[in-house]
Scaffold this active site. Structure first.
Site, PDB file in Angstrom:
ATOM      1  N   SER A  20      -5.601  12.796   5.262  1.00  0.00           N
ATOM      2  CA  SER A  20      -5.229  13.475   6.493  1.00  0.00           C
ATOM      3  C   SER A  20      -5.525  14.957   6.327  1.00  0.00           C
ATOM      4  CB  SER A  20      -3.736  13.265   6.778  1.00  0.00           C
ATOM      5  OG  SER A  20      -3.441  13.564   8.114  1.00  0.00           O
TER       6      SER A  20
ATOM      7  N   ARG B 168       0.799  -1.227   0.000  1.00  0.00           N
ATOM      8  CA  ARG B 168       0.000   0.000   0.000  1.00  0.00           C
ATOM      9  C   ARG B 168       0.830   1.276   0.000  1.00  0.00           C
ATOM     10  NH1 ARG B 168      -2.712   0.410   6.023  1.00  0.00           N
ATOM     11  NH2 ARG B 168      -0.798   0.407   7.237  1.00  0.00           N
ATOM     12  N   HIS B 169       2.140   1.159  -0.248  1.00  0.00           N
ATOM     13  CA  HIS B 169       3.000   2.347  -0.269  1.00  0.00           C
ATOM     14  C   HIS B 169       3.637   2.531  -1.646  1.00  0.00           C
ATOM     15  CE1 HIS B 169       2.910   1.949   4.199  1.00  0.00           C
ATOM     16  NE2 HIS B 169       3.014   3.260   4.124  1.00  0.00           N
TER      17      HIS B 169
ATOM     18  N   GLU C 281      -5.545   4.119   5.947  1.00  0.00           N
ATOM     19  CA  GLU C 281      -5.772   5.565   5.912  1.00  0.00           C
ATOM     20  C   GLU C 281      -5.863   6.043   4.476  1.00  0.00           C
ATOM     21  OE1 GLU C 281      -3.103   9.575   6.536  1.00  0.00           O
ATOM     22  OE2 GLU C 281      -2.596   7.822   7.736  1.00  0.00           O
TER      23      GLU C 281
ATOM     24  N   ARG D 282      -4.839   5.100  -3.209  1.00  0.00           N
ATOM     25  CA  ARG D 282      -5.481   4.377  -2.107  1.00  0.00           C
ATOM     26  C   ARG D 282      -7.006   4.431  -2.227  1.00  0.00           C
ATOM     27  NH1 ARG D 282      -2.272   4.685   3.636  1.00  0.00           N
ATOM     28  NH2 ARG D 282      -0.280   3.906   2.876  1.00  0.00           N
TER      29      ARG D 282
END
Length: 443
Positions: free
Chosen positions: A369, A227-228, A366, A417
């Protein structure tokens, strides 16, 4: 070159009932050739789907029939002929060809299979991305990604936001830390930007009031997870005279709108992937940070002290708790400790240890943000110093706060994401045309 018979239709646009005797020309790749002796079927694939070309030996020119039998898979062709109804064929029609022109013959064997009958490892697919994109399930992801970004632009524009672009080559870190890619900029060092954060705040001082940006961000983090990424696409907004609650509302409404638009405009791609989407219900549940760590600690899988960050296991624990409570996968974690949020997050006036910040979560990870920002020069300078950073390196940014900076708030969402969680994709690299991670710099 010019085509003698240029394309008249994509394969999905042909309806033999309305076209009648009109000749059609489709252009694409030879997906499959099935030679049954007295009859030959050629399946041609373009961006929108497939068309069946039917050649009956006794009814068609021998030269065209023999040429069709010899077609090499993935060669580029232009086919001109008449469209006839055929319920068993893709899109409900077949083309009886009058001409098949080979525009470029493919080499054999292919680097990988394009029919979906033989699967390939992700690295193999990425090494030959030009072939992988010919697989309909791969194309479907990027069609949906297109609809996601189109929906984002439409939604934010309708909400009064102005699209902007910020520099990707910068003189200083956006958030401090060491996760920067240094580059040589003529005779001095510069960096690839981690985020448009500082620049979109400067635009608030300029009076643009509501701005958004969709652009690349770069993080030199040595992650090697599913996921990065080290180069990602961020969807960012900043808005003046609003608090963190108001931008949270904008965010949740945007997510719901994006899902609506994907369902409406990308139904064929969703069907191709075997996905039935539901629009998330708003408002999303809000879980204060203190409550979030209580949820994690109550499960006993790991213990987190107040002020600690939330890891993958903790995020999953909270996500499952929210799903059990609401049946929804999206939620917010709010009121984070000031100490672990960036210097520009505004602390609460009555409790400076807590910031007016939030993360928007999917039950698996996540996604976003955000926060109300510090808009007071002296407080911002103190916050920069409190995180061990030198205010001199942020002078270009701090100057904008000396001459009338309005209160403002904003957030950033990771596009990849968002697509990944929407479609249930296992690896984030599948949502990027040419991913950049710790190990991959080519193609």
């Amino acid at each position: 070159m010019s085509l003698e018979n240029p394309r008249t239709h994509y394969t999905s646009q042909i309806d033999p009932e309305t076209i009648g005797d009109e000749k059609v020309t489709v252009c694409g790749w030879v997906h499959e050739v099935r030679d049954l002796g007295g009859i030959c079927f050629v399946v041609v694939r373009d961006r929108e789907g497939r068309a069946q070309i039917t050649l009956v030996k006794k009814k068609i020119d021998k030269e065209i029939f023999d040429a069709a039998r010899k077609l090499v898979r993935e060669s580029v062709v232009a086919v001109t002929g008449s469209a006839k109804p055929e319920g068993k064929a893709p899109n409900g029609y077949e083309i009886i060809p009058e001409e098949i022109v080979v525009l470029n013959e493919a080499e054999s064997p292919l680097p990988m299979d394009t029919t979906g009958k033989v699967d390939a490892e992700l690295d193999t697919r990425l090494d030959s991305r030009f072939i992988d994109l010919r697989r309909e399930k791969t194309t479907a992801i990027f069609k949906i990604r297109h609809e996601v970004l189109r929906a984002v632009r439409n939604f934010l524009s309708d909400e009064g936001f102005i699209e902007t672009s910020s520099p990707k080559v910068v003189a200083t870190a956006t958030e401090g830390g060491t996760s920067l890619f240094p580059i040589t900029y003529f005779d001095r060092e510069a960096f690839l930007n981690q985020s448009p954060q500082l620049f979109k705040q400067i635009l608030m001082s300029g009076g643009l009031d509501r701005v958004f940006e969709i652009g690349p961000i770069f993080r030199a983090e040595e992650h090697d997870t599913r996921r990065h990424l080290n180069e990602a696409t961020s969807i960012d907004i900043e808005a003046s005279f609003v608090d963190h609650f108001e931008v949270m509302e904008i965010l949740e409404n945007m997510i719901a709108y994006v899902y609506e638009q994907v369902i409406e405009n990308a139904s064929a791609s969703l069907e191709n992937l075997g996905i039935e989407l539901e629009v998330p219900k708003t408002p999303f549940m809000k879980v204060p940070y203190s409550e979030a760590i209580d949820i994690v600690n109550a499960k006993g899988e790991e213990m987190i002290e107040w002020g600690g960050d939330l890891g993958t296991v903790a995020e999953h624990t909270i996500g499952e708790h929210v799903f059990e409570e609401t049946g929804e996968s999206h939620y917010f974690i709010t009121d984070w400790p000031t100490e672990i949020k960036p210097f520009y997050a505004m602390p609460y006036e009555n409790d400076p240890l807590i910031s007016k910040s939030f993360d928007m979560m999917h039950r698996t990870m996540e996604l976003s943000s955000g926060a109300q920002r510090v808009h007071l020069h002296d407080m911002l300078k103190e916050r920069i110093e409190s995180q061990g950073l030198n205010p001199d390196g942020f002078e270009f940014y701090l100057r904008a706060f000396k001459y009338g900076m309005p209160p403002h708030s904003g957030w950033g969402v990771g596009c990849e994401r968002l697509v990944m969680t929407m479609l249930g994709v296992e690896n984030i690299r599948d949502t990027v045309l040419f991913p950049r991670d710790r190990r991959r710099l080519s193609p």
